[in-house]
Design a protein around this motif. Structure first.
Motif: not given
Ligand code: MF3
Ligand code: CO
Ligand code: CO
Length: 264
Positions: A59, A62, A65, A70, A79, A96, A98, A107, A170, A176-177, A205, A223, A237
């Motif tokens: 994150p 990203y 962010f 998060c 977020h 959260d 990642t 993630d 995703h 990431f996505h 999630e 955010w 998630e």
């Molecule tokens: N981890 C989040 C997801 O599950 C995405 C966070 S994006 C951020 O997809 F920029 F807020 F970190």
């Protein structure tokens, strides 16, 4: 839509990233208590990911962010940005995590109870976890993305909750996505529904609201997403891979034995 199929070597690397992300959630649990700030939790996770795991918190920076995890408290759906506000007894908190290891993403998120949490809030967290688990159990080659959203919405609605529609699961891997989008409600049509195939990797999630489904984005920080009606929201998630005969949850924790049967 460009849904990539991962090789066994790719999935081995995602297993490592997924395990690290799960480890962060296990590590941070003892620190979640009344009085701690979400910024302190962010710092502990950041240092653990970077110094102990030799990994990268995805994150951070990203799309701008500003933090490494998060943290979403009570009516915050997702977020939430870690900050200097202290948690108080009765709060529900989603963390959260990642991580990126060797280029690959893992993630995962879960709810935590802060001190003594009222039964109505615990019930929301529990049902949301059940939504995730019921969806994971459907994942196998030949199943469809629409099956996932259908079972989540059915269980949420049976409990008089609503399903957030603006944010979704995703595909995940080197990105990431990635494609596809994994909706948590029955929103697919013949053109965008997808048959699951061995080697696909994605997250599920679900974000489930105690009140209405509508969301509000904080325009000041760009955010933080909250429920429009300010009632509670919960999310759980996991990252998973479709296997030859089912699913492997790459971010399963030690308490989730059902999803660790493929683990060495
Ligand atoms: N981890 C989040 C997801 O599950 C995405 C966070 S994006 C951020 O997809 F920029 F807020 F970190
Ligand atoms: Co995700
Ligand atoms: Co996440």
């Amino acid at each position: 839509m460009n849904v990539s199929i991962k090789t066994p070597d790719d999935i081995q690397k995602m297993r490592i990233a997924g395990r690290l992300a799960a480890d962060v959630l296990e590590m941070i649990e003892q620190h979640v208590k009344p009085g701690v700030t979400t910024e302190e939790l962010n710092r502990i996770c950041h240092d653990y990911i970077v110094d102990v795991q030799g990994a990268i918190p995805a994150p951070l920076n990203y799309n701008g962010f500003p933090k490494s995890i998060c943290t979403s408290v009570n009516e915050v759906i997702c977020h939430g940005i870690p900050g200097d506000k202290a948690l108080k007894s009765g709060d529900i908190l989603n963390i959260d995590v990642t991580v990126i290891k060797d280029g690959w993403h893992g993630d995962t998120n879960r709810m935590f109870y802060v001190g003594e949490v009222p039964e109505h809030a615990r019930r929301l967290c529990r049902v949301t976890q059940e939504c995730l688990y019921q969806a994971i159990r459907l994942v196998k080659p030949g199943a469809r993305l629409s099956d996932i959203g259908a079972v989540i919405a059915k269980h949420a609605h049976a409990n008089h909750y609503s399903v957030v529609e603006e944010y979704c699961g995703h595909g995940i891997g080197l990105g990431f996505h990635e494609d596809p989008q994994v909706l948590h409600y029955p929103g697919y049509n013949a053109r965008n529904d997808l048959e699951l195939k061995e080697g696909m990797t994605f997250t599920i999630e679900p974000m489930i609201n105690a009140g209405k489904k509508h969301t509000k984005l904080n325009m000041k920080d760009g955010w933080t997403v909250t429920t429009k009606d300010r009632r509670l929201s919960a999310q759980w998630e996991h990252t998973m891979a479709v296997t030859a005969d089912g699913v492997e949850v790459l971010t399963a924790r030690s308490t989730e034995q059902e999803f660790r049967r493929n683990w060495s």
